[in-house]
Design an enzyme around this catalytic site. Structure first.
Site, mmCIF file in Angstrom:
data_model
loop_
_atom_site.group_PDB
_atom_site.id
_atom_site.type_symbol
_atom_site.label_atom_id
_atom_site.label_comp_id
_atom_site.label_asym_id
_atom_site.label_seq_id
_atom_site.Cartn_x
_atom_site.Cartn_y
_atom_site.Cartn_z
ATOM 1 N N CYS A 13 17.525 6.264 45.713
ATOM 2 C CA CYS A 13 16.345 6.794 45.186
ATOM 3 C C CYS A 13 15.268 5.592 44.664
ATOM 4 O O CYS A 13 14.129 5.685 44.045
ATOM 5 C CB CYS A 13 16.542 7.691 43.919
ATOM 6 S SG CYS A 13 17.237 9.443 44.706
ATOM 7 N N ASP A 46 10.577 19.255 39.736
ATOM 8 C CA ASP A 46 11.703 19.080 40.724
ATOM 9 C C ASP A 46 11.582 19.645 42.180
ATOM 10 O O ASP A 46 11.745 18.965 42.982
ATOM 11 C CB ASP A 46 13.096 19.230 40.355
ATOM 12 C CG ASP A 46 13.515 18.213 39.136
ATOM 13 O OD1 ASP A 46 13.674 17.089 39.448
ATOM 14 O OD2 ASP A 46 13.659 18.934 37.885
ATOM 15 N N GLY A 134 18.059 20.915 61.889
ATOM 16 C CA GLY A 134 17.135 19.987 61.218
ATOM 17 C C GLY A 134 16.212 19.446 62.147
ATOM 18 O O GLY A 134 15.806 19.720 63.164
ATOM 19 N N ASP A 219 16.144 16.850 36.947
ATOM 20 C CA ASP A 219 17.475 15.758 37.167
ATOM 21 C C ASP A 219 16.746 14.579 37.036
ATOM 22 O O ASP A 219 15.590 14.230 36.982
ATOM 23 C CB ASP A 219 17.911 16.296 38.352
ATOM 24 C CG ASP A 219 17.162 16.044 39.738
ATOM 25 O OD1 ASP A 219 15.625 15.864 39.372
ATOM 26 O OD2 ASP A 219 17.476 16.138 40.752
#
EC number: 2.7.9.3
Length: 325
Positions: A13, A46, A134, A219
């Site tokens: 991140c 989020d 996906g 978060d």
């Protein structure tokens, strides 16, 4: 062993577009404004939440990033736990996920990609979340994550704009993931305590928050504790007061900071929140740890749950959004 982190310009991140730049990009790009859209982009929460038939809220989110560790299976587990976290951060239950895979197919063996996907599948299965295909592309830089859909009670959503003055602030995972990951990328040293933290689901913390009647949460990921506390405080119209001595850290985090393993993302986080934060009570090193870019971090809750340390409180103040003591 192939060092996956060497094929990425950053890690986890910490690779996010800086929050200040991101807010400028999306400014004015709002959706329909329909009452069915319970949570959109206005507060930078989020995930998105939409009311659907049957008195249910559909939660939708996506998250992906470059390798944060060299082990492909662990990277897959971490990326999946991180993507699922956005659903938990809003009080939801993840139902189905889609893989997002970018892979330099002429550079890295496809067997490694399979291990990444296996790690993601194992964590999603642990969460009781289906994985149904996906999308993949050939890309010079490896990236992996998931698009996740979940369900929640629309009357019991955890939101970042529901904080109220007088509430305590709790943190469900220790900080320090970012500096340890930076050290891992530079040295190949493995930190099991960081992998354990990153692969731990936020499911139990989310369920405990709902049981305690908590309404405000977020978060803690790429924008660091200070960045996510700032977003919660700003959205709620309150000030987050953080007791720096109460914030827990992973073993080795302070040593990694001391030795200079600080990501560019962490420094950008601190630059972003500095004008809105009173940091006069802590030194620059402490401020950097509080801004450390986390990957698959814990929940920041406006309330108390068993086992989560209280690290501060929400108060009324007009001067700063965040105050560190």
């Amino acid at each position: 062993m192939t060092r996956l982190t060497q094929y990425a310009h950053g890690g986890g991140c910490a690779c996010k577009i800086p929050p200040g730049e991101l807010e400028q990009i999306v400014a004015g790009l709002h959706g329909s404004g329909d009452a069915e859209l319970l949570v959109g982009v206005d507060t930078g929460d989020d995930a998105a939440a939409v009311r659907i038939a049957g008195g249910v809220a559909l939660i939708a989110t996506t998250d992906f990033f470059t390798p944060v560790v060299d082990n492909p299976y662990d990277w897959g587990r971490i990326a999946a736990a991180n993507a699922l976290s956005d659903v938990y951060a809003m009080g939801g239950r993840p139902v189905v996920a889609l893989n997002l895979l970018c892979w330099p197919r002429d550079v890295l063996p496809m067997e490694l990609a399979r291990e990444v996907l296996r790690g993601g599948l194992d964590v999603a299965s642990k969460a009781g979340c289906h994985v149904a295909g996906g999308h993949s592309v050939d890309d010079p830089e490896p990236k992996y994550g998931m698009a996740v859909s979940g369900l929640a009670d629309p009357e019991r959503l955890l939101r970042n704009d529901a904080g109220v003055a007088g509430m305590p602030l709790s943190l469900t995972k220790p900080l320090g993931i970012g500096v340890l990951n930076s050290r891992h990328k530079a040295t190949s040293d493995v930190f099991p305590q960081a992998v354990e933290a990153m692969t731990t689901l936020n499911r139990d913390a989310s369920e405990a928050a709902l049981a305690a009647g908590i309404r405000a949460a977020t978060d803690v990921t790429g924008f660091g504790l200070l960045g996510h506390a700032y977003k919660l405080a700003r959205a709620s119209g309150v000030t987050a007061v953080i007791d720096s001595s109460a914030v827990p850290y992973l073993e080795g985090a302070r040593e990694a900071l001391r030795d200079g393993y600080v990501s560019g993302g962490t420094r950008r986080n601190l630059d972003w929140v500095r004008p809105h934060t009173d940091l006069s009570s802590v030194d620059e090193d402490e401020a950097l740890l509080l801004a450390d870019a986390q990957t698959s971090g814990g929940l920041l809750l406006a309330g108390e749950i068993p086992g989560a340390p209280v690290i501060g409180e929400l108060v009324r103040s007009a001067e700063y959004a965040v105050v560190v003591r």
